[in-house]
Design a protein around this motif. Structure first.
Motif, short mmCIF file in Angstrom:
data_model
loop_
_atom_site.label_atom_id
_atom_site.label_comp_id
_atom_site.label_asym_id
_atom_site.label_seq_id
_atom_site.Cartn_x
_atom_site.Cartn_y
_atom_site.Cartn_z
N ASP A 209 4.60 -0.51 -10.71
CA ASP A 209 5.24 0.41 -11.65
C ASP A 209 5.00 -0.04 -13.09
OD1 ASP A 209 6.78 2.67 -12.26
OD2 ASP A 209 8.58 1.46 -12.53
N ARG A 210 4.88 -1.35 -13.28
CA ARG A 210 4.64 -1.91 -14.62
C ARG A 210 3.15 -2.07 -14.90
NH1 ARG A 210 9.22 -6.69 -14.09
NH2 ARG A 210 11.03 -5.30 -13.95
N ALA A 211 2.34 -1.94 -13.87
CA ALA A 211 0.88 -2.05 -14.03
C ALA A 211 0.24 -0.86 -13.34
CB ALA A 211 0.39 -3.37 -13.43
N SER A 212 0.55 0.33 -13.84
CA SER A 212 0.12 1.56 -13.19
C SER A 212 -1.40 1.70 -13.12
CB SER A 212 0.71 2.78 -13.91
OG SER A 212 0.33 2.78 -15.28
N GLY A 213 -2.11 1.00 -14.01
CA GLY A 213 -3.57 1.07 -13.99
C GLY A 213 -4.17 0.49 -12.73
N LEU A 214 -3.40 -0.33 -12.00
CA LEU A 214 -3.90 -0.93 -10.76
C LEU A 214 -3.77 0.01 -9.56
CD1 LEU A 214 -2.45 -4.55 -11.05
CD2 LEU A 214 -4.81 -3.83 -11.47
N ILE A 215 -2.95 1.05 -9.67
CA ILE A 215 -2.66 1.92 -8.53
C ILE A 215 -3.92 2.54 -7.94
CG2 ILE A 215 -1.49 4.04 -7.80
CD1 ILE A 215 0.80 3.31 -9.68
N PRO A 216 -4.84 3.12 -8.76
CA PRO A 216 -6.06 3.69 -8.16
C PRO A 216 -6.87 2.68 -7.35
CG PRO A 216 -5.83 4.40 -10.43
CD PRO A 216 -4.81 3.34 -10.22
N TYR A 217 -6.92 1.43 -7.81
CA TYR A 217 -7.68 0.40 -7.11
C TYR A 217 -7.01 0.01 -5.79
CZ TYR A 217 -10.08 0.16 -11.56
OH TYR A 217 -10.78 0.49 -12.69
N VAL A 218 -5.67 -0.04 -5.79
CA VAL A 218 -4.94 -0.32 -4.55
C VAL A 218 -5.16 0.82 -3.55
CG1 VAL A 218 -2.67 -0.71 -3.52
CG2 VAL A 218 -3.22 -1.72 -5.73
N LEU A 219 -5.17 2.06 -4.04
CA LEU A 219 -5.41 3.20 -3.15
C LEU A 219 -6.81 3.14 -2.55
CD1 LEU A 219 -3.84 6.19 -5.15
CD2 LEU A 219 -2.87 4.96 -3.20
N VAL A 220 -7.79 2.77 -3.36
CA VAL A 220 -9.17 2.67 -2.86
C VAL A 220 -9.27 1.54 -1.84
CG1 VAL A 220 -11.53 2.04 -3.52
CG2 VAL A 220 -10.26 3.70 -4.88
N PHE A 221 -8.62 0.40 -2.13
CA PHE A 221 -8.65 -0.72 -1.20
C PHE A 221 -7.98 -0.34 0.12
CE2 PHE A 221 -7.38 -4.79 0.62
CZ PHE A 221 -8.54 -5.54 0.45
N ALA A 222 -6.86 0.38 0.04
CA ALA A 222 -6.19 0.85 1.26
C ALA A 222 -7.10 1.79 2.04
CB ALA A 222 -4.89 1.55 0.89
N SER A 223 -7.78 2.67 1.33
CA SER A 223 -8.69 3.61 1.99
C SER A 223 -9.83 2.88 2.68
CB SER A 223 -9.27 4.59 0.96
OG SER A 223 -8.25 5.38 0.39
N LEU B 287 0.83 -1.21 0.00
CA LEU B 287 0.00 0.00 0.00
C LEU B 287 0.86 1.26 0.00
CD1 LEU B 287 -2.78 -1.02 2.54
CD2 LEU B 287 -2.76 -1.28 0.06
N ILE B 288 1.95 1.26 0.77
CA ILE B 288 2.85 2.41 0.80
C ILE B 288 3.49 2.61 -0.57
CG2 ILE B 288 5.04 3.29 1.76
CD1 ILE B 288 4.22 2.03 4.43
N ALA B 289 3.88 1.50 -1.22
CA ALA B 289 4.48 1.59 -2.56
C ALA B 289 3.49 2.18 -3.55
CB ALA B 289 4.92 0.20 -3.02
N ALA B 290 2.24 1.73 -3.49
CA ALA B 290 1.21 2.25 -4.40
C ALA B 290 1.01 3.73 -4.18
CB ALA B 290 -0.10 1.49 -4.20
N ALA B 291 1.00 4.15 -2.92
CA ALA B 291 0.80 5.57 -2.60
C ALA B 291 1.95 6.42 -3.13
CB ALA B 291 0.66 5.74 -1.09
#
Length: 249
Positions: free
Chosen positions: A190-204, A123-127
């Protein structure tokens, strides 16, 4: 890597200090502060960051719903598998029964904590990949939540027969799994940047669920004005800290 390492070491060390010196009043204050930090990190920074991306809002709300339900079911499993009684609590068991159960729960706590810390690293990496400022406040939110959580873990481990040093070392080793999670998360996302918003939402969803279903009910048990005023002030301080750290964004 530095953020995950600092978050792990600081939370474990602070929790050890509070646990071994039994500063219960300070623990209660930390719970209030962490509520403010977690809710403001989620609602004022992480979720807006995710929804400002090009991801479908409907899918992001779906991820938020899935995250809330996932944390609910995970908590159910944890509650079903944990035993919360101790020797001399009035329950009638054979002598040594509770000590044996506590020993098992100690190792379960360490396994669960290690998995949790690994996820925190991701989660920290995604952020950080989404925004460096978001990475900092996410790490701060994790530290704020982990200190009171780790205090509870220390109490379970000491009750399970661990020495103070052994409990500290094992908890510290578990915390280092966040570094591994951060590395894997960074190079994967970093190679699948499209997943970052979903990881952020899941973390939230995790931050919101923990704050609303776990921490705030604890605070509501102390309903006097004397207890409520510091709680409100510390929640406000937590929000102010996040706003200060993200003022330039």
């Amino acid at each position: 890597m530095l953020a995950t390492l600092i978050a792990g070491v600081v939370s474990i060390s602070a929790a050890a200090v509070f646990s071994f010196t039994l500063l219960s009043k300070m623990v209660e204050r930390l719970v209030s502060l962490s509520v403010g930090i977690m809710l403001s990190t989620s609602l004022l920074h992480a979720l807006p960051e995710a929804f400002e991306s090009h991801a479908d809002p409907r899918k992001l709300f779906g991820a938020l719903l899935a995250g809330l339900l996932a944390f609910f079911f995970l908590e159910k499993l944890a509650l079903l598998r944990h035993s919360h009684h101790h020797e001399g609590d009035g329950h009638h068991h054979a002598h040594g029964h509770d000590a044996h159960a506590a020993g098992k729960s100690g190792w379960m706590i360490l396994i669960g904590d290690g998995m949790h810390n690994f996820t925190d690293g991701i989660l920290i990496a995604a952020a950080f990949l989404a925004n460096p400022e978001l990475g900092i406040v996410t790490a701060l939110a994790i530290v704020a939540h982990e200190i009171p959580t780790e205090i509870g873990d220390f109490i379970v481990l000491l009750n399970a027969g661990f020495s103070r040093m052994r409990a500290y070392v094992f908890n510290l080793l578990c915390s280092l799994l966040s570094v591994a999670g951060g590395l894997i998360g960074y190079y994967t996302l970093d190679r699948a940047s499209g997943l970052i918003p979903y990881v952020l939402v899941f973390a939230s969803s995790g931050f919101i669920y923990i704050a609303v279903s776990d921490l705030m009910p604890q605070m509501q048990r102390r309903a006097t004005v004397k207890d409520s005023i510091p709680q409100v002030l510390l929640i406000g301080l937590g929000v102010a800290m996040v706003l200060f750290l993200t003022a330039g964004h």
